[in-house]
Structures are given as structure tokens and as C-alpha cells.
Design a protein around this motif. Sequence first.
Motif, PDB file in Angstrom:
ATOM      1  N   ALA A 197       0.908  -1.222   0.259  1.00 20.91           N
ATOM      2  CA  ALA A 197      -0.068  -0.032  -0.001  1.00 20.91           C
ATOM      3  C   ALA A 197       0.852   1.172  -0.117  1.00 20.91           C
ATOM      4  N   THR A 198       1.879   1.250   0.713  1.00 20.53           N
ATOM      5  CA  THR A 198       2.770   2.407   0.662  1.00 20.53           C
ATOM      6  C   THR A 198       3.488   2.656  -0.405  1.00 20.53           C
ATOM      7  N   LEU A 199       3.817   1.378  -1.155  1.00 20.56           N
ATOM      8  CA  LEU A 199       4.454   1.863  -2.581  1.00 20.56           C
ATOM      9  C   LEU A 199       3.454   2.347  -3.506  1.00 20.56           C
ATOM     10  N   LEU A 200       2.182   1.876  -3.637  1.00 20.98           N
ATOM     11  CA  LEU A 200       1.179   2.343  -4.380  1.00 20.98           C
ATOM     12  C   LEU A 200       0.759   3.850  -4.083  1.00 20.98           C
ATOM     13  N   ALA A 201       0.713   4.170  -2.784  1.00 23.50           N
ATOM     14  CA  ALA A 201       0.373   5.479  -2.528  1.00 23.50           C
ATOM     15  C   ALA A 201       1.439   6.392  -2.840  1.00 23.50           C
ATOM     16  N   GLU A 202       2.539   6.144  -2.799  1.00 23.42           N
ATOM     17  CA  GLU A 202       3.742   7.118  -3.117  1.00 23.42           C
ATOM     18  C   GLU A 202       4.077   6.975  -4.724  1.00 23.42           C
ATOM     19  N   ALA A 203       3.492   5.944  -5.398  1.00 22.52           N
ATOM     20  CA  ALA A 203       3.693   5.881  -6.863  1.00 22.52           C
ATOM     21  C   ALA A 203       3.266   7.047  -7.799  1.00 22.52           C
ATOM     22  N   GLU A 204       3.889   7.526  -8.671  1.00 19.56           N
ATOM     23  CA  GLU A 204       3.441   8.505  -9.549  1.00 19.56           C
ATOM     24  C   GLU A 204       2.388   7.892 -10.752  1.00 19.56           C
ATOM     25  N   ARG A 205       2.966   6.698 -11.203  1.00 19.03           N
ATOM     26  CA  ARG A 205       2.151   6.019 -12.228  1.00 19.03           C
ATOM     27  C   ARG A 205       2.173   4.433 -11.776  1.00 19.03           C
ATOM     28  N   PRO A 206       1.158   4.214 -10.876  1.00 20.44           N
ATOM     29  CA  PRO A 206       0.839   2.732 -10.439  1.00 20.44           C
ATOM     30  C   PRO A 206       0.023   2.031 -11.563  1.00 20.44           C
ATOM     31  N   ASN A 326      -9.027  -6.711  -1.598  1.00 21.13           N
ATOM     32  CA  ASN A 326      -9.587  -6.172  -0.619  1.00 21.13           C
ATOM     33  C   ASN A 326      -8.818  -5.613   0.528  1.00 21.13           C
ATOM     34  N   ALA A 327      -7.779  -6.120   0.980  1.00 18.71           N
ATOM     35  CA  ALA A 327      -7.021  -5.957   1.988  1.00 18.71           C
ATOM     36  C   ALA A 327      -6.241  -4.506   1.506  1.00 18.71           C
ATOM     37  N   LEU A 328      -5.817  -4.384   0.092  1.00 12.25           N
ATOM     38  CA  LEU A 328      -5.024  -3.218  -0.150  1.00 12.25           C
ATOM     39  C   LEU A 328      -6.037  -2.000  -0.451  1.00 12.25           C
ATOM     40  N   ALA A 329      -7.382  -2.313  -0.782  1.00 15.00           N
ATOM     41  CA  ALA A 329      -8.148  -1.248  -0.806  1.00 15.00           C
ATOM     42  C   ALA A 329      -8.645  -0.603   0.603  1.00 15.00           C
ATOM     43  N   GLN A 330      -8.809  -1.367   1.778  1.00 17.26           N
ATOM     44  CA  GLN A 330      -8.858  -0.882   3.012  1.00 17.26           C
ATOM     45  C   GLN A 330      -7.548  -0.435   3.399  1.00 17.26           C
ATOM     46  N   GLY A 334      -8.588   6.486   2.392  1.00 13.90           N
ATOM     47  CA  GLY A 334      -8.349   7.557   3.139  1.00 13.90           C
ATOM     48  C   GLY A 334      -7.180   8.410   2.626  1.00 13.90           C
ATOM     49  N   ARG A 335      -6.139   7.493   1.774  1.00 14.12           N
ATOM     50  CA  ARG A 335      -4.941   7.919   1.218  1.00 14.12           C
ATOM     51  C   ARG A 335      -5.174   8.698  -0.004  1.00 14.12           C
ATOM     52  N   SER A 336      -4.826   9.788  -0.269  1.00 15.11           N
ATOM     53  CA  SER A 336      -5.052  10.487  -1.371  1.00 15.11           C
ATOM     54  C   SER A 336      -4.624   9.870  -2.632  1.00 15.11           C
ATOM     55  N   ALA A 337      -5.599   9.782  -3.704  1.00 18.37           N
ATOM     56  CA  ALA A 337      -5.463   9.131  -4.908  1.00 18.37           C
ATOM     57  C   ALA A 337      -4.756  10.224  -5.943  1.00 18.37           C
ATOM     58  N   ARG A 338      -4.168   9.777  -6.647  1.00 16.58           N
ATOM     59  CA  ARG A 338      -3.487  10.655  -7.880  1.00 16.58           C
ATOM     60  C   ARG A 338      -4.702  10.639  -9.144  1.00 16.58           C
ATOM     61  N   ALA A 339      -4.500  11.499 -10.078  1.00 21.80           N
ATOM     62  CA  ALA A 339      -5.454  11.453 -11.132  1.00 21.80           C
ATOM     63  C   ALA A 339      -4.975  10.304 -12.247  1.00 21.80           C
ATOM     64  N   ASN A 340      -5.831   9.942 -12.983  1.00 20.85           N
ATOM     65  CA  ASN A 340      -5.747   8.795 -13.951  1.00 20.85           C
ATOM     66  C   ASN A 340      -4.688   9.279 -15.035  1.00 20.85           C
ATOM     67  N   TRP A 341      -3.358   8.706 -14.375  1.00 20.35           N
ATOM     68  CA  TRP A 341      -2.403   9.184 -15.221  1.00 20.35           C
ATOM     69  C   TRP A 341      -2.631   8.384 -16.944  1.00 20.35           C
ATOM     70  N   LEU A 342      -3.361   7.411 -16.978  1.00 17.67           N
ATOM     71  CA  LEU A 342      -3.448   6.739 -18.115  1.00 17.67           C
ATOM     72  C   LEU A 342      -3.900   7.629 -19.325  1.00 17.67           C
ATOM     73  N   GLU A 343      -4.465   8.567 -19.181  1.00 15.50           N
ATOM     74  CA  GLU A 343      -5.014   9.599 -19.964  1.00 15.50           C
ATOM     75  C   GLU A 343      -3.644   9.947 -20.949  1.00 15.50           C
ATOM     76  N   SER A 344      -2.408  10.112 -20.205  1.00 14.99           N
ATOM     77  CA  SER A 344      -1.269  10.679 -21.133  1.00 14.99           C
ATOM     78  C   SER A 344      -0.535   9.774 -21.673  1.00 14.99           C
ATOM     79  N   ILE A 345      -1.157   8.382 -21.853  1.00 17.82           N
ATOM     80  CA  ILE A 345      -0.420   7.543 -22.507  1.00 17.82           C
ATOM     81  C   ILE A 345      -1.477   7.236 -23.840  1.00 17.82           C
TER      82      ILE A 345
END
Length: 551
Positions: A197-206, A326-330, A334-345
Motif C-alpha cells: 500500500a505504501t508503494l502504491l500510495a507513493e507511486a506516480e504511475r501505479p 480487498n486488503a489493499l483497498a482497505q 483515506g490516502r489521497s489518490a492521484r489523477a488517472n495518469w493513463l490519459e497521458s498514454i
Amino acid sequence: MSETVGARLARILAGGGVGAVFGVPGGQTLPFYAAVEDAGLQHVLMRDERAAACAADAHARLSGSVGFCDATVGPGATNLVSGLAEALGSSIPVIAIVADIRRAAASQALDQAALLAPITKWVGRVETPDSLEPVLAQALRVATGGRPGPVVLEIPEDVFSAEAADPPSGAMEWSPADFAYPRHRSAPPPDAVEQAATLLAEAERPLILAGGGVTFSDASLAVRALAEAQQIPVSTSISGKGTIDETSPLAAGAAGQFGTVRGNAALRAADVVLVLGCKLGSLTTHSWQLPGPGQAVIHADVDGEEIGRTGPVAVGIVADARETANALAQALDGRSARANWLESIEGEGGAAQPDPAGAIPPHLLADVLGEALREDDVLVCDASLASGWGAAFVPVRRPRSFIAPRGLAGIGWGGGGVVGARLATPPERRMVLLTGDGAWGYCLSEFETAARLGLDLTYVVLNNAALAWITHIEARRDQPLRSLFSDVDFSGVARAMGGEGERVTNLEAFEVALQTALSTPGPYLIDALTAQDASPIISLADLPGAGDAYT
């Protein structure tokens, strides 16, 4: 009332809600065959044991329950090999009921247990009449437990015909729950979930890369919820198609050599890749080039042997795909999600195609097919290039709406597979088999099975009179083309077998024929004359920005 072991087996399967058993009889299996009708069990007579195993495989993929097939001793058993090997590679639970000679006999001397052991999870033998139920129970546990796969239930002829023992007091009652999979759902370790979860939250392009493990563990809805809550794009393997509605803004499309431009570009551009229920095989990863150096991989799979097998991982999670999502979603709530970066592809669709003269372009045929199919329809693809045309050019909107053999990827799976798939699916969901003529040559006899049963199926044969995968390699090596066939009108063969058939030579005629086929009861085959040099294979060099910083 007394009953034979064969009759007891039929009654147990019927009580367990087994939708159908697929097989070819031999003298040794007749006690089982004699009992299926009285037990209320549907048995489907196939033309070939290989096709029976493929049918059981496909039935399991779409039903969520163990698939069953049967074969007699000797050549019946040897014919099962390719079908069971595909189920093993694709992690599909199938139980093959295989007869053996009488315990005191010595004809047809073949150590079939040793032959079948390497391509199954277990070979169990019912040595005595009173051992049927405990051996069957273990077969089900093995087939559905951990990483699912095929199991053999071997029964000698004299045991098949012997009187079954009375079940002991307190014996188990068989129910559909005993035949469903996955049998157990392993939860991910909390510390691994937090690291991921930490890796995903800190990622720019997960990115989520979903494989067949997501589809067959019914994890698609959980993965969609995770993706939407965190705005994480989703790419899939071929077997994972349907994890997310492929018209969604978060859907990148299929990755790999049979994938889409966008699906591959997204996989290459991601800085963190969450791999869920995917083996990261050579086709999906472009021969293990993706994910590459500089990309952090979180790999979750029910089979710990898969984690790190093809490359380093930052976090490994041995757990069920649905429980992990389900565990990752939980953990990310509450952690802020980034915008959908797929739009840049950039990029869409599959590999660019030539404009063939005098033949139907397969990618445009697949486009037409995709537009004609409803959201709840099912596309079954055979192996080789047919899987690629379907994966890259036919969008899927819901789980278990697309299946293809990717475990062994042997051509000829589709003829039996589509019969099993049809019998596992409500009749209102229309079903299409997309296959090449090389694959269809292996299994076209099963069209008679579909016609005999009156199955509502549409067959599309991409007929270029060649084993195109091989001819493309021969052409690149400047070798003579030695993998060419004579012109066969498969629509005429279909009509001779009791169904409907039509040959088409242009895209407009295909569009009309497809609408006719989809609205005509019973099996209908369209023989489409397609371009011989067309290929859905995409390479990393074909992607936009091949030399950018994401490479």
C-alpha cells in the motif's frame, strides 16, 4: 437398494451440481455410462478424449465449479494428455475419470498413472469399492486447493462394476460447495499489505496487471473497486480480460505480444506494477522484458513458487487475489489518490496491420465482431493468432466473458472448449468461437457434437489456408513456405455435420453473415477467407515513445 460403483459415482456428481461430464466410452466405463441418466447427470458424448478434457476445462472456467471428463483405459487415457496439460498450465480444476483394466488382468499394459502424473496435480486410484468416496473427496481437495489444477481418478473395470459399499454412518453429504473453487481463500500478511500500500500510495504511475487468477478467483469486482477508488489503471493478461470493463477510462487493455498498444505502453511506463494472479509468462512480458529495471513489482499469487520466478519483486504476497485486492483497498482508504495518469498514454487498438488485397483483414473482422457482441455475450478463442485477434481487438466488459487457452496454448482447444463453455453458460448469453483454420482442423469433428446437442453457437474460422504463425517465421527467415494447406470450405463441412455454414470473402459479407449466425438457433459456422500475412503480434519497438525515459 444396491448400486454399482459407477452408479454411485454418477449419483454423487449429480448431487454435487456437476453440470455435465464430457467423454468417450469404453467397455470399462459402461457401468458409469449406464447410470448417468437415472442419476439425473448430463453426459456429453464427444468425438475425441482430448476434446472432452478441453470441454471440461472450459466448463470449469465459466461455471466456477470443477470440470469433469472421462476416458477409457489405454488410448483413451493417452488422448487426454494435451487437454489436461492445458488445464494444469492455466490452473483450472478438472477431474478426469479414467478407467483401468481389471485388477487381475494384464492386457493393454500401459502405466497410464505414470504417463498422466506429470501433467496433473495428483493421480488417485479407487482400488476397492469402499474407497470411492474418500478418494473422490481427496481428488476434489487437490483439484480445488491452493493453485487449482487437474486430477485423475483412476478406476479399474471390475471396481466400476462392483457393488458399492453402503456409506458408513455419518458419511459426508455431497453438495455443490464441495465442487466449487477456489476451495479456500488465503489472506495476505498485514505487513506485506502495508508495504504494498505504501508503494502504491507513493507511486506516480501505479498500474494493476491482472491475470487469470483474478478471473477464476472471482476477484474482478474487488480489483475494479480498488482501481476506481485509487484511480489506478488496469492492464490484463489475455486470461485476465474482463477484470475491468475495457471501455472504462481506467482500462489500458491487454498487455503482451497479443495485447494492445495502450496496454503495453502503460505497462512499460508504470513505476509501480501490482501483479495480481498473473504468472508473468513470456507472451505477457515480451519475453520477460516487462516489467523492467526501475519498475517496482508487487506480486500477489496463490502459488508462492510464481513470486520472483521471472524477475525481482519489491513485495511478494502469497494469497488469494480477491482477499489481496480487498486488503489493499482497505489499507489505501483515506490516502489521497492521484489523477488517472493513463490519459497521458497514447495509442489504441492492437498492432498496425497491412492492407491486404483480396482477403479479409482479421483485425477489421475482430472489430466487427466486437461491435456485434453484447455486454453479456461470451467470446471463446482458440490458441495461436486467434487469441491475439480477440485479445487486442474485441473489448470485453464483464468477467468470464472471454476465455482462451494460455496454459499450454495448443491449437485445437476451441472445438471441445466451446462445447463445454456453452453448457456452463445461460442460453441468453450468445457465444462465439474465434479460431484459425489450422486449429479448426484439429477439432472440427466436435461441430457434430454441437449439432447433435442443438447448441446455439457461432463459429468464426479465420481461413488463410496456412499455419500462419509458422509461415510468418519462415518468411522472416527467407525459407520456403511449407506450412500451407489446400483450400477447404469449412462451411460445407459444417452443413454436412448437421449445422449451418456460410463462406464469406469480404468484410461486408462477414458482417451480414455474423448477424445471421447470432440470430439463428443451433450451430452456425462462418468460413472467412482472411489475409495470410496479417499478425496481431506487437513488439515493444512498435509502441509510441519507444525511446523515451520509460523504456
